[in-house]
Design a protein around this motif. Structure first.
Motif, PDB file in Angstrom:
ATOM      1  N   ASP A 255     164.763 -30.617-100.693  1.00  0.00           N
ATOM      2  CA  ASP A 255     163.885 -30.729 -99.786  1.00  0.00           C
ATOM      3  C   ASP A 255     162.521 -31.560-100.172  1.00  0.00           C
ATOM      4  N   LEU A 256     162.621 -32.158-101.480  1.00  0.00           N
ATOM      5  CA  LEU A 256     161.447 -32.711-102.040  1.00  0.00           C
ATOM      6  C   LEU A 256     161.845 -34.361-102.535  1.00  0.00           C
ATOM      7  N   LEU A 257     162.979 -34.801-101.809  1.00  0.00           N
ATOM      8  CA  LEU A 257     163.745 -35.810-102.188  1.00  0.00           C
ATOM      9  C   LEU A 257     162.744 -37.126-102.439  1.00  0.00           C
ATOM     10  N   TYR A 258     162.045 -37.347-101.189  1.00  0.00           N
ATOM     11  CA  TYR A 258     161.294 -38.409-101.110  1.00  0.00           C
ATOM     12  C   TYR A 258     159.634 -38.373-101.559  1.00  0.00           C
ATOM     13  N   GLU A 259     159.329 -37.062-102.140  1.00  0.00           N
ATOM     14  CA  GLU A 259     157.830 -36.683-102.647  1.00  0.00           C
ATOM     15  C   GLU A 259     157.720 -37.458-103.896  1.00  0.00           C
ATOM     16  N   LYS A 260     156.453 -37.974-104.067  1.00  0.00           N
ATOM     17  CA  LYS A 260     156.139 -38.537-105.328  1.00  0.00           C
ATOM     18  C   LYS A 260     156.223 -37.480-106.369  1.00  0.00           C
ATOM     19  N   ALA A 261     156.579 -37.807-107.466  1.00  0.00           N
ATOM     20  CA  ALA A 261     156.820 -36.813-108.479  1.00  0.00           C
ATOM     21  C   ALA A 261     155.407 -36.194-109.093  1.00  0.00           C
ATOM     22  N   GLY A 262     154.478 -37.101-109.186  1.00  0.00           N
ATOM     23  CA  GLY A 262     153.245 -36.615-109.340  1.00  0.00           C
ATOM     24  C   GLY A 262     152.605 -35.514-108.413  1.00  0.00           C
ATOM     25  N   GLN A 263     153.081 -35.451-107.197  1.00  0.00           N
ATOM     26  CA  GLN A 263     152.661 -34.473-106.047  1.00  0.00           C
ATOM     27  C   GLN A 263     153.374 -33.193-106.539  1.00  0.00           C
ATOM     28  N   LEU A 264     154.370 -32.780-107.282  1.00  0.00           N
ATOM     29  CA  LEU A 264     155.183 -31.651-107.503  1.00  0.00           C
ATOM     30  C   LEU A 264     154.264 -30.737-108.434  1.00  0.00           C
ATOM     31  N   SER A 265     154.651 -29.674-108.259  1.00  0.00           N
ATOM     32  CA  SER A 265     153.913 -28.479-109.090  1.00  0.00           C
ATOM     33  C   SER A 265     154.279 -29.031-110.697  1.00  0.00           C
ATOM     34  N   PHE A 266     153.888 -28.361-111.565  1.00  0.00           N
ATOM     35  CA  PHE A 266     154.126 -28.531-113.041  1.00  0.00           C
ATOM     36  C   PHE A 266     155.595 -27.825-113.125  1.00  0.00           C
TER      37      PHE A 266
END
Ligand SMILES: Nc1ncnc2c1ncn2[C@@H]1O[C@H](COP(=O)(O)OP(=O)(O)OP(=O)(O)O)[C@@H](O)[C@H]1O
Ligand SMILES: [Mg+2]
Length: 255
Positions: free
Chosen positions: A144-155
């Motif tokens: 669901d997070l394919l196009y999310e910037k990695a920096g925006q993800l939780s740890f």
């Protein structure tokens, strides 16, 4: 069956400090082996030597009987070896998909010659990289997070992402340096289940971890390092009973 990985007399000195001293162990095909030991014991240094990030002062590493000592890091991917890092190494400004596709390209680049007759190669490689990436991203539940910037993800998601990138090129042997560090219980269990899933597919793992419950549950065998030296090796049951290990590391409350 012959060993997949064989570590012989590995020693690393940094100036006057002996970080790793004459360590020997092996990993058999299909095994999950854990390396445990107190902070500063030399676990990451050991990993860095096995994965050719640093060269040993003395000693040798064999993978499928081939001497890896002194080889380039890029050789490892070609041999089907992959690793993650104690400090996350993801590209924060790239998307989840791009991060994992980077990993896929490592494998595809090694197949440039095979692909030379399959034109147009680049487009085809791109499609293949996308498909390989998507498959492993689904396995770690980040689709669901394919196009999310990695920096925006939780740890926790970033750790899953790094794991996905290490696994995308279908390595046979994977080294994980503290895959569960900083994760909550739910995330830790998820990571353990991913490792089990890849084990079922035939992957072998060597991992460093401080979370003892997970180590005891996941590992077929455990190698214990203290002050750079291997002080014990055995099954989780054997290690939990080992007096040297209890004194150096586990303490009484954990066992
Ligand atoms: N590049 C380096 N130069 C000098 N000393 C180093 C270097 N890398 C590691 N060391 C030292 O080697 C020893 C082992 O460190 P290492 O990082 O391998 O331990 P570790 O078991 O991974 O610890 P942790 O559980 O905290 O990650 C430590 O004393 C450390 O300070
Ligand atoms: Mg370390």
């Amino acid at each position: 069956m012959s060993n997949l990985l064989e570590v012989k007399g590995l020693t690393k000195q940094f100036g006057g400090v002996t970080a790793v001293s004459d360590v020997e162990f092996h990993v058999k095909p299909g095994e999950v082996v854990a390396v445990i030991g107190p902070n500063g014991a030399g676990k990451t240094t050991l990993f860095n030597m096995i994965s050719c990030f640093i060269s040993p002062t003395t000693g040798e590493v064999f993978y499928k009987g081939k001497n890896l000592t002194g080889k380039k890091i890029s050789t490892l991917a070609q041999l089907g070896i992959s690793r993650t890092f104690q400090n996350l190494q993801i590209f924060e400004n790239m998307t989840v998909l791009e991060n994992v596709m980077m990993g896929a390209h490592i494998k595809l680049k090694t197949n440039v010659l095979n692909a030379a007759f399959r034109l147009p190669r680049i487009k085809k490689d791109e499609k293949l990289a996308y498909e390989m990436a998507l498959q492993v991203i689904k396995m770690v539940e980040l689709e669901d997070l394919l196009y999310e910037k990695a920096g925006q993800l939780s740890f926790g998601q970033q750790k899953q992402l790094e794991f996905a990138r290490a696994l995308v090129y279908e390595p046979e042997f994977i080294m994980l340096d503290e895959p569960m560090a900083g994760l909550n219980d739910t995330e830790t269990n998820k990571m353990a289940s991913y490792i089990r899933e890849f084990k079922k597919k035939g992957c072998s793992f060597l991992f460093v971890e401080h979370k003892m419950a997970t180590v005891m549950e996941l590992a077929d065998r455990i190698v214990v390092i203290d002050f750079g030296k291997k002080i014990a090796e055995g099954t989780p049951e054997e290690i939990q009973k080992n007096k040297k290990v209890i004194a150096a590391y586990l303490g009484e409350e954990v066992v």
